[in-house]
Design a protein around this motif. Sequence first.
Motif, PDB file in Angstrom:
ATOM      1  N   PHE A  38       0.825  -1.153  -0.024  1.00  0.00           N
ATOM      2  CA  PHE A  38       0.064   0.077   0.062  1.00  0.00           C
ATOM      3  C   PHE A  38       0.952   1.152   0.075  1.00  0.00           C
ATOM      4  N   TRP A  39       0.236   2.340  -0.667  1.00  0.00           N
ATOM      5  CA  TRP A  39       0.863   3.729  -0.685  1.00  0.00           C
ATOM      6  C   TRP A  39      -0.188   4.474   0.450  1.00  0.00           C
ATOM      7  N   PHE A  40       0.477   5.104   1.464  1.00  0.00           N
ATOM      8  CA  PHE A  40      -0.251   5.734   2.394  1.00  0.00           C
ATOM      9  C   PHE A  40       0.192   7.303   2.302  1.00  0.00           C
ATOM     10  N   THR A  41      -1.081   8.091   2.099  1.00  0.00           N
ATOM     11  CA  THR A  41      -0.886   9.517   2.185  1.00  0.00           C
ATOM     12  C   THR A  41      -1.230  10.043   3.257  1.00  0.00           C
ATOM     13  N   TYR A  42      -0.195  10.706   4.366  1.00  0.00           N
ATOM     14  CA  TYR A  42      -0.618  11.171   5.153  1.00  0.00           C
ATOM     15  C   TYR A  42      -1.285  12.417   5.494  1.00  0.00           C
TER      16      TYR A  42
END
Length: 95
Positions: A38-42
């Motif tokens: 997954f790529w998380f954008t915070y």
Amino acid sequence: MESKSTQSQPDMKKHEMQMRRITSYQALWRPLDNKGHFWFTYFDGDRERTEDLDVDNFRIMLDILDTDKPIFGDHSTSAVAVHWPDNDIQTGAWA
């Protein structure tokens, strides 16, 4: 001969989890490898990749992320948490 309790242990740094609010994510599954990540954008705009996950853990992660509630995560440990009940906090990671 040293007893097990006194033998030296290799230096192991324990990772301290840094849970931050996730505002969006991207799920990528690689069928040839039978793994995904997954790529998380915070909330602060940082975009980070999780470690590779097997099919069972990938499915669990998708189930947890499938919510309208605030989600918090740590990409370095692939840990996620859902926050509830709804509240009026509007600052920092909660915003």
